[in-house]
Every structure is written in C-alpha cells, then in structure tokens.
Design a protein around this motif. Sequence first.
Motif, PDB file in Angstrom:
ATOM      1  N   PHE A 210     -10.269  31.689 -14.740  1.00  0.00           N
ATOM      2  CA  PHE A 210      -9.792  32.632 -13.736  1.00  0.00           C
ATOM      3  C   PHE A 210     -10.386  32.224 -12.404  1.00  0.00           C
ATOM      4  N   HIS A 211      -9.501  31.978 -11.448  1.00  0.00           N
ATOM      5  CA  HIS A 211      -9.946  31.512 -10.131  1.00  0.00           C
ATOM      6  C   HIS A 211      -9.623  32.531  -9.052  1.00  0.00           C
ATOM      7  N   VAL A 212     -10.598  32.793  -8.200  1.00  0.00           N
ATOM      8  CA  VAL A 212     -10.352  33.554  -6.984  1.00  0.00           C
ATOM      9  C   VAL A 212      -9.865  32.553  -5.944  1.00  0.00           C
ATOM     10  N   GLY A 405      -9.387  27.161  -5.454  1.00  0.00           N
ATOM     11  CA  GLY A 405      -9.883  28.326  -6.165  1.00  0.00           C
ATOM     12  C   GLY A 405     -11.363  28.208  -6.495  1.00  0.00           C
ATOM     13  N   ILE A 406     -11.970  29.369  -6.701  1.00  0.00           N
ATOM     14  CA  ILE A 406     -13.367  29.445  -7.120  1.00  0.00           C
ATOM     15  C   ILE A 406     -13.352  29.978  -8.545  1.00  0.00           C
ATOM     16  N   GLU A 407     -13.915  29.223  -9.464  1.00  0.00           N
ATOM     17  CA  GLU A 407     -13.893  29.647 -10.858  1.00  0.00           C
ATOM     18  C   GLU A 407     -14.860  30.807 -11.065  1.00  0.00           C
ATOM     19  N   VAL A 408     -14.321  31.967 -11.443  1.00  0.00           N
ATOM     20  CA  VAL A 408     -15.176  33.137 -11.653  1.00  0.00           C
ATOM     21  C   VAL A 408     -15.127  33.628 -13.094  1.00  0.00           C
ATOM     22  N   GLY A 409     -14.179  33.115 -13.867  1.00  0.00           N
ATOM     23  CA  GLY A 409     -14.114  33.536 -15.251  1.00  0.00           C
ATOM     24  C   GLY A 409     -13.584  32.400 -16.109  1.00  0.00           C
ATOM     25  N   THR A 435     -16.430  30.830 -43.145  1.00  0.00           N
ATOM     26  CA  THR A 435     -17.100  30.543 -41.885  1.00  0.00           C
ATOM     27  C   THR A 435     -16.399  31.346 -40.790  1.00  0.00           C
ATOM     28  N   LEU A 436     -17.200  32.016 -39.964  1.00  0.00           N
ATOM     29  CA  LEU A 436     -16.618  32.851 -38.920  1.00  0.00           C
ATOM     30  C   LEU A 436     -15.955  31.987 -37.842  1.00  0.00           C
ATOM     31  N   THR A 437     -14.881  32.534 -37.290  1.00  0.00           N
ATOM     32  CA  THR A 437     -14.212  31.888 -36.165  1.00  0.00           C
ATOM     33  C   THR A 437     -14.611  32.658 -34.907  1.00  0.00           C
ATOM     34  N   MET A 438     -14.899  31.920 -33.830  1.00  0.00           N
ATOM     35  CA  MET A 438     -15.451  32.577 -32.638  1.00  0.00           C
ATOM     36  C   MET A 438     -14.637  32.303 -31.373  1.00  0.00           C
ATOM     37  N   GLY A 439     -14.746  33.266 -30.462  1.00  0.00           N
ATOM     38  CA  GLY A 439     -14.219  33.057 -29.120  1.00  0.00           C
ATOM     39  C   GLY A 439     -15.321  33.385 -28.142  1.00  0.00           C
ATOM     40  N   CYS A 440     -15.248  32.857 -26.914  1.00  0.00           N
ATOM     41  CA  CYS A 440     -16.232  33.284 -25.940  1.00  0.00           C
ATOM     42  C   CYS A 440     -15.595  33.434 -24.562  1.00  0.00           C
ATOM     43  N   TYR A 441     -16.157  34.367 -23.797  1.00  0.00           N
ATOM     44  CA  TYR A 441     -15.488  34.857 -22.589  1.00  0.00           C
ATOM     45  C   TYR A 441     -16.530  35.151 -21.510  1.00  0.00           C
ATOM     46  N   GLY A 442     -16.508  34.409 -20.423  1.00  0.00           N
ATOM     47  CA  GLY A 442     -17.541  34.582 -19.392  1.00  0.00           C
ATOM     48  C   GLY A 442     -16.973  35.016 -18.052  1.00  0.00           C
ATOM     49  N   ILE A 443     -17.778  35.786 -17.329  1.00  0.00           N
ATOM     50  CA  ILE A 443     -17.465  36.087 -15.923  1.00  0.00           C
ATOM     51  C   ILE A 443     -18.750  35.890 -15.126  1.00  0.00           C
ATOM     52  N   GLY A 444     -18.668  35.102 -14.069  1.00  0.00           N
ATOM     53  CA  GLY A 444     -19.821  34.906 -13.193  1.00  0.00           C
ATOM     54  C   GLY A 444     -19.925  36.082 -12.243  1.00  0.00           C
TER      55      GLY A 444
END
Length: 570
Positions: A210-212, A405-409, A435-444
């Motif tokens: 996600f880019h601002v 853009g500035i990557e914020v997420g 085995t578990l399946t994973m997702g990951c999600y970040g916001i600066g």
Amino acid sequence: MRTTNYLLSTLREAPADAEIISHQLMLKAGMIRKSAAGIYSWLPLGLRVLRKVEAIVRAEMDAAGAQELLMPGVQPAELWAESGRWDHYGPELLRIRDRHERDFCLGPTHEEVITDLIRREIRSYKQLPANFYQIQTKFRDEIRPRFGIMRAREFLMKDAYSFHLDEASLRETYQQMHTTYTRIFERLGLEFRAVIADTGAIGGNASHEFHVLAESGEDAIAFSDASDYAANVELAEAAPPAGEPAAATEELRLIDTPEAKTIADLVEQHGLPIEKTVKTLIVKAADGGLLALLVRGDHELNAVKAARLAQVAEPFEFAGEAEIRAAIGAGPGSLGPVNLPIPCVVDHSVAAMSDFGAGANIEAKHYFGINWGRDAELPEVADLRNVVAGDPSPDGQGTLVIRRGIEVGHIFQLGTKYSSAMKATCLDENGTAQTLTMGCYGIGVSRVVAAAIEQNHDDRGIIWPAAIAPFELALLPINMHKSQRLRDAVEKLYAELRAAGIDVLLDDRRERPGVMFADMELIGIPHRIVFSEKGLDAGQLEYRARPDSENQNIPLEGAVDFIRAQLASV
RNA sequence: CGGGGUGUAGCUCAGCUUGGUAGAGCGCUGCCUUCGGGAGGCAGAGGUCACAGGUUCAAAUCCUGUUACCCCGACCA
C-alpha cells in the motif's frame, strides 16, 4: 489544551541535515527530536498524531476480528536460529548479549516470536483461523537511515500474523486484510494505491503493497487510468506492441561516430529520433559468459525482469568494460545487434523496430538503417524494460499512469515458511497434525505520519487530514491581555468546545497575532477561530480552514454548532 | 562497506587561508514601547570552538589520530 501549558517547540529554521519536507516540517513543528542516527523522540505534539493514526489502525483491525497482543522487543537468538534467520538476516539485525553471555536481538519483525507462541497455544483446527496483531516499536539497523522518521532505525509498526489450516482460509483472511487496509487509509484521509508487489524469495503467493502517493516517494508505481490495476514499476508488465515491424525503407550503413558514447550523443549529433535507437547492455550470463540485453534508447532496463531470464547469472550483475572488450572487441557505447559475437535477448519493443540505429561492435562506429531478418537474426524476445507512462495497462484496460509512492503497508501470504521451520502444527478434523499456513500484514505507523505530511503541506507548513490532526481547532485571541471582556468570551467558548468533545488548542500566550498564525499554520491545525475586540463589538468571530486564504465571519452565538458542522463536513 | 563533506551559542551560520584568548542573525530572560501575518529599544543569560595528542611563547585556526553526523553509491525492505 492551552499553549502556555504545552510544549510548542516550533523552530524558525529547520536543522541543516533535514532533507525532505516531512522531516523538515516535523522538526520545525516540534513533533520529533533526534537522539541518534535514525532514532527519535516524539514530542507531545508529534505523539498526538502518532496516537491518532494508531487508534484508527487499531479500530479497523479489531473490527476485522484480529486480536491485539504485545510481544517483546528483545528476542532470544534461539528462535532466530530455529527459523534460520539468525544466520541469514544480516547486519540489519541488531544483536546484543546479556550478562550471562546469551544472545538476543532487537526485533525487526516478529514471525519467530508469534510462531513460537502460537505453536504452544493453538492445538485444534477449531481455534482457526486466527489473526493476531500488535502495535510496537521495531528496530532495524539500516545501513543508511535517512529522511527522519521516514526511514528510521527505530520505528512504530503494526504487524499482524494470521494462522490457517489451509490456503483457502489464508486467501480469505488476506482478502479481508486488503479490505481492512483500504478502509484504514481511507479513514486516514490519504491518497493511496494498493499495488501488486514482489513476493521475493517466498515465491508464488500473492502480495500487495500500500503506497501513499507523493512526489517524494521512493518507489515508482504504475496504474491504469481505467481499472484497478496497479503495480510497482519494477513488476508492471510491458505489453508487446501490436502488429508486425514496419518494412525496411533504408539501406544498412556504417557511420563514423567518434563523439557518440551515449544515446543522448547519438540523438544530438546524428539527428536520429530516440525511438530509432537501441541500447545494448551487457550482463553476466548463467553459463559464465556474457549476454547482451537490448532495449530501446528511450527505455530503461528493468533489473528485476532481466534477473528472471534463465540465461542471466544469479545474482544479476553488469559486465565490466574489460570483459566486454575482450568478448566483443568494442567498448560500451559502440555495441549493437549486428555481428554480435555473444548471445542476445531483446525487448518486445526492440523486436518491433525497423530502420534503427545501434552500435556496430566496432570502436567508434554505429550502423544506421538496421532491420531485423535482413541485417541480424531476431534473437529471443522478452519483457526487459520498465513500463513508461502511456503504455497500455497489462490488464487490457486503459493506459498506464506513473506516480511516486511511499510504501506504508505490505500484506503477504507467508505460507508455511516459518511454521514448517519451527514445527508449528495443529490437529485437523481427522486428528492428524497439519503444518499451519500463515499470512502477515504490516503497516508502518510512524511512517504514515511522515507520508501524510509529504502528501499534504504548503509553504506555510503541514496541512493535516482531519482524522490525524494533533488538534482539530485553534482558538486565537488577539491582545487578550488587554481585555478582560475578550478573555471572558474566549474562556467561555473554550469551555463549551471542550464540553462538546472537540480537540481544541487555545493559544493563550501573550504573543502577537502573526506569531500565532504562523505557529498554528506550521503545525497544521485544520480549523481556526480568531477573537478580537472589534469582532466582539459586532458579536462575531473569524473562522478559517487551514488551506483557505479567506476569513469567514461567524456569529459568536452558536459558534459551537458552527464548528461542529465544519468538523463534520470534512 | 567504498567515495565525499561537516562538527564553533538552542537553530542557521561567519571566523580558520595569514595562530594573539569568541562573533552575527534568529531563539531565550527582564524592563519599556508596540499590538491583525514571525515588531522595536535597552539590559542580560548562554560556548572545554566534537574529543585526544602534537607543534608553538601562544591553537577554533597548523599537524596526527579518534569520534559523531550528513551526502552520493552499493545493500536491504
């Protein structure tokens, strides 16, 4: 809040080392102060903004059913050894040792800790899917921290990790996070785009950044003017031009070009249109030799795409001049497809050219009037270039626009990378361990603050989106120290506004009006009310919204309702 | 990590070439005047001139080393 009781540390001049506008304004507005390279304190004013961003992120994550927790900033080396990243993460991981000589690191991210936690806590498929998040300070020992809070070493991040029994469930949560992020950035009041991102070493699975949008952004992103398509320029496909190359109309001719070392020289000295020139770039090949890559003179080679070619050596590397001369007999600046003694791959747009110019592989000479088939065999064709504005959108709808853009997420589907390395399993309906399946999600979170400023400012200072302004309204009484009547009126309205739950800053300093105006505009308060004797005589106040340049007179009676309406209208 | 630059008052900077014991503007404190877009006057406070060593009768200034910060590049996300 009253300015006499608030650390309003505005500066007239920004420190010389602040390079980008958000960094300068954050320092001038008194939001942050530096402790060391890439490490900052947040002053009260800055923290107010940071907390507002955090609150929106938290509210939307909670609304999406994610559960907040808080993990340690200092993490034991054992977990990183288990995932293999103790050895592979590199110097960006700040490693420390305690008094018992045990190794730890300052957490740059929390996949290991969460995976360790969840493998102990989650036993059954009935507990899945589950999504956990935290808002926490991270540390990455960047080689070159810069741009203030934008690229700091210590920064505030919201990171979430989801756990699933299968891919389908992961995709569902991923899609939900995509929607949640869209809501978050909409609520923050920022212009943004979700773009298709590189999945990197993990491979295969979906990923979006996600880019601002802001002129100063570090990434170029391409998006369609007619659809939702958006991708980092590094990844956006350049569609092959339609139709066959035009028929040859020129003879092949060998031209002396002693002064032409670059495409620009060629265009300038020999009057060749830049779209009729070809750039020949030499890279190291997978077989140990060299490989030529051809793009049109006005295009740029895309290293990500080039690196994907099977013929290209890993890691991607340009050849040195000496190697080039040894293999071809001419130096960079005189290379081209005619009589080229090494293998070659050309971009789609080059394959579509006719009557073009390129180096002759003879020092200081170029061929003009080159045509494929007649003068050189057309080699393998591939997508090698960065897309440019005006290219057709890869989804077939509309044409591409390029913005920065500035990557914020960043959201992505991790799969089982960590869960398999760390043996995180749970029992499925049949009682077998999966085995578990994973997702990951970040916001600066802290970066969002800087990005909001990059996108919203003028020569007077910051223009906060309403949702994250440190205060919603400034009350500026003029010469209050000289008039008890004025003071009474201001105090009365101040009390009423506070009672109405409005975030108001009363500037009760004994300052001249110009100073107050300048400070409030610098720190970006969206709405302001000016009190004066003259106005009171007429039963009026002056109102102005931050980006406007005109005042509006409003009646003193009913001012609270007026303000409420203004706040609601944004 | 390679290349370049800079450290002098809270901020912006001068002084360094040519050695002689510390400066300006803004900011800060007090008083007076002023009072609708960063006012004016007077009086003040504030500096181990990044640190260490050397040369010298004398070093912010010259020499050596260290350190911090910044820029460019490579790296990473």
